[in-house]
Design an enzyme around this catalytic site. Structure first.
Site, mmCIF file in Angstrom:
data_model
loop_
_atom_site.group_PDB
_atom_site.id
_atom_site.type_symbol
_atom_site.label_atom_id
_atom_site.label_comp_id
_atom_site.label_asym_id
_atom_site.label_seq_id
_atom_site.Cartn_x
_atom_site.Cartn_y
_atom_site.Cartn_z
ATOM 1 C CG ASP A 77 -33.008 88.622 -9.856
ATOM 2 O OD1 ASP A 77 -33.288 87.704 -9.261
ATOM 3 O OD2 ASP A 77 -33.295 88.223 -11.290
ATOM 4 C CG ASP A 79 -29.213 86.863 -12.968
ATOM 5 O OD1 ASP A 79 -28.890 87.424 -11.757
ATOM 6 O OD2 ASP A 79 -30.165 86.183 -13.062
ATOM 7 C CG ASP A 155 -36.151 78.641 -17.968
ATOM 8 O OD1 ASP A 155 -35.861 79.575 -18.616
ATOM 9 O OD2 ASP A 155 -36.599 78.646 -16.914
HETATM 10 P P1 ATP Z 1 -37.526 86.210 -12.137
HETATM 11 O O1 ATP Z 1 -38.332 87.178 -12.780
HETATM 12 O O2 ATP Z 1 -38.414 85.268 -11.333
HETATM 13 O O3 ATP Z 1 -36.105 86.483 -11.632
HETATM 14 P P2 ATP Z 1 -35.797 84.977 -14.201
HETATM 15 O O4 ATP Z 1 -36.211 84.572 -15.564
HETATM 16 O O5 ATP Z 1 -34.717 85.896 -13.927
HETATM 17 O O6 ATP Z 1 -37.051 85.176 -13.259
HETATM 18 P P3 ATP Z 1 -34.149 83.141 -12.295
HETATM 19 O O7 ATP Z 1 -34.515 82.066 -11.665
HETATM 20 O O8 ATP Z 1 -33.597 84.472 -11.790
HETATM 21 O O9 ATP Z 1 -35.417 83.557 -13.309
HETATM 22 O O10 ATP Z 1 -33.090 82.749 -13.461
HETATM 23 C C1 ATP Z 1 -32.139 83.524 -14.207
HETATM 24 C C2 ATP Z 1 -32.274 82.737 -15.557
HETATM 25 O O11 ATP Z 1 -31.333 81.586 -15.653
HETATM 26 C C3 ATP Z 1 -33.526 82.564 -16.405
HETATM 27 O O12 ATP Z 1 -34.182 83.663 -16.914
HETATM 28 C C4 ATP Z 1 -33.132 81.492 -17.340
HETATM 29 O O13 ATP Z 1 -32.460 81.783 -18.392
HETATM 30 C C5 ATP Z 1 -32.041 80.665 -16.233
HETATM 31 N N1 ATP Z 1 -32.560 79.601 -15.378
HETATM 32 C C6 ATP Z 1 -32.962 79.634 -14.055
HETATM 33 N N2 ATP Z 1 -33.427 78.316 -13.694
HETATM 34 C C7 ATP Z 1 -33.537 77.814 -14.796
HETATM 35 C C8 ATP Z 1 -33.845 76.512 -15.082
HETATM 36 N N3 ATP Z 1 -34.304 75.565 -13.824
HETATM 37 N N4 ATP Z 1 -33.493 75.787 -16.247
HETATM 38 C C9 ATP Z 1 -32.810 76.363 -17.144
HETATM 39 N N5 ATP Z 1 -32.690 77.742 -17.007
HETATM 40 C C10 ATP Z 1 -32.822 78.211 -16.041
HETATM 41 MG MG MG Z 2 -34.102 86.622 -12.142
#
Ligand code: ATP
Ligand code: MG
Length: 446
Positions: A77, A79, A155
């Site tokens: 996705d 963001d 994170d």
């Molecule tokens: P994925 O490939 O699984 O989508 P992602 O890194 O994009 O991995 P997401 O859960 O979509 O993870 O979250 C988007 C962003 O929001 C993360 O990259 C991180 O920067 C932040 N984030 C999400 N959840 C947390 C959390 N529990 N604590 C801190 N930051 C978070």
């Molecule tokens: Mg993501």
């Protein structure tokens, strides 16, 4: 009209200060160096970024998308983070909906595809609208801020890179770029504190390490081992979502190995952790179930959470059932009663939606009915709507050495040769027309 004039004035004001200046020490990686091409980006995400930018706002692609693009993967996705408030975003996009009460987010809809736009988040402290509990867990986190504050709520360093649509550079505040290049998973700030703020980050560490093949930084590893018990304070519904992400990541085997290695399984599935400890057959069976889930995901085939949860809880279910059998209860009843009690206990930790626990019980219940190999009883088993899942489950048990291969083979042959199966093959349309009323064969009450 007034609003329009005000927007125009604000826009002009913002455009004058368009070139963003960051604090000392912030690394700007130009396009020529990072090599991310807009060709690999989602068109809708580019549209959103560009429109925000044209309107004079800061607009960055953030999180996993930048990390994945740097690694040459197609992101799941896209963001976006911006200094525009959700209301300002809504004014720019007709296809925008604001969601969330705790922290408002803008969702821009492109058909079924959604781009999530978040306003930079600020620092949380006890005095403001952010709040933490006695263990340090963040309970509220709804303060807007600027980009340099936004970094601190993310994170891992690899998830905190910002792709700036204004000049196509990647902005790195915390050394994330080198960590991505070196395959390192490192929390931003003090790991102890960051896990306390949100213990789910421990599960995220395991998922990212498995999915990206990254190694978890040593201090981050140490505190997962120290603080796993904090997961017990997380609402079971949130843990369900996170566990599902682990098991449906296409890397369930590695994720599960991580959960065991860091002693987190005992906080999520306490009975399974005990029942699987030193249980080679049980572990082999689970390994096979996860392998088949991973393969299905890689082939884009559908998967149901019910199958994997049924597999995960099979060892403790057998244990409970044994005890009841020792008391002389008939097998099917012992299994059903054990299943009810075990599921009731499990959902206190990681909740599993009822639509899935119902299927899990069907899969389990059919295991004891597979010994019915005669006439109508065999046909009834075969005609059960969950026959296929239960049969796959049975064959994995056989492959793991829990039961004889012959049990699985018999049903494989039955499907090939029996007249009932032949009929089902040649007349499949009969089963679709009108919904069939199925007699309840189970005595389990939900
Ligand atoms: P994925 O490939 O699984 O989508 P992602 O890194 O994009 O991995 P997401 O859960 O979509 O993870 O979250 C988007 C962003 O929001 C993360 O990259 C991180 O920067 C932040 N984030 C999400 N959840 C947390 C959390 N529990 N604590 C801190 N930051 C978070
Ligand atoms: Mg993501």
């Amino acid at each position: 009209m007034l609003k329009w004039l005000k927007n125009r004035r604000d826009k002009k004001k913002r455009k004058n200060t368009a070139k963003k200046v960051y604090s000392d020490g912030v690394r700007i990686i130009p396009r020529a160096e990072h090599g991310i091409s807009r060709k690999n980006m989602d068109d809708s995400a580019i549209k959103v970024l560009s429109r925000l930018n044209k309107a004079g706002y800061e607009a960055y692609l953030v999180g996993g998308a930048v990390r994945d693009l740097l690694l040459g993967h197609r992101p799941k996705d896209f963001d976006v983070a911006t200094d525009a408030t959700p209301e300002q975003v809504k004014e720019l996009f007709r296809n925008c909906r604001l969601i969330g009460r705790r922290f408002r987010l803008a969702h821009i809809h492109f058909g079924r595809h959604i781009i999530e736009v978040a306003t930079f988040r600020g620092h949380h402290d006890d005095s403001g609208s952010g709040r933490q509990d006695e263990t340090g867990r963040i309970l509220r986190d709804n303060v807007y801020g600027d980009i340099e504050q936004d970094v601190w709520r993310r994170d891992f360093t690899c998830n905190a890179l910002y792709y700036n649509i204004a000049d196509f550079s990647v902005v790195d505040f915390v050394g994330g770029y080198d960590d991505v290049k070196q395959g390192r998973l490192r929390l931003i700030g003090d790991p102890d504190e960051r896990y306390r703020e949100d213990p789910v980050r421990m599960l995220r560490a395991i998922r990212f390490a498995a999915k990206l093949g990254f190694s978890i930084d040593e201090t981050c590893q140490y505190f997962i081992r120290e603080e796993g018990a904090l997961l017990r304070d997380i609402p079971p519904a949130r843990l369900y979502e996170e566990v599902l992400k682990l098991f449906h990541s296409g890397h369930a085997i590695e994720c599960f190995a991580g959960l065991r290695e860091f002693h987190l399984l005992e906080h999520l599935f306490p009975e399974a952790a005990v029942a699987l400890d030193g249980n080679e057959t049980g572990l082999k069976f689970l390994q096979l179930a996860m392998q088949s889930t991973d393969e299905r995901i890689h082939k884009n085939m559908p998967v149901t959470p019910a199958f994997l949860f049924a597999a995960l809880l099979w060892a403790p279910l057998l244990k409970r059932t044994e005890k009841r059998l020792d008391k002389g209860e008939p097998h099917a009843l012992a299994l059903q009663k054990s299943a009810s009690a075990m599921v009731a206990e499990q959902v206190r930790h990681v909740s599993i939606p009822k639509r899935f626990t119902t299927v899990m019980r069907d899969i389990w219940g059919l295991q004891s009915r597979f010994s019915n190999r005669k006439g109508k009883r065999a046909t009834a088993v075969f005609e059960h709507p969950k026959f296929r899942a239960a049969y796959d489950f049975l064959c994995l048990r056989a492959r793991a050495g829990e039961i004889s291969e012959e049990d699985c083979q018999w049903w494989t042959e039955f499907q090939k040769n029996s007249p009932e199966a032949q009929q089902k093959k040649v007349q499949p349309q009969k089963r679709h027309g009108r919904p069939r009323r199925r007699k309840r064969t189970s005595k389990i009450k939900d």
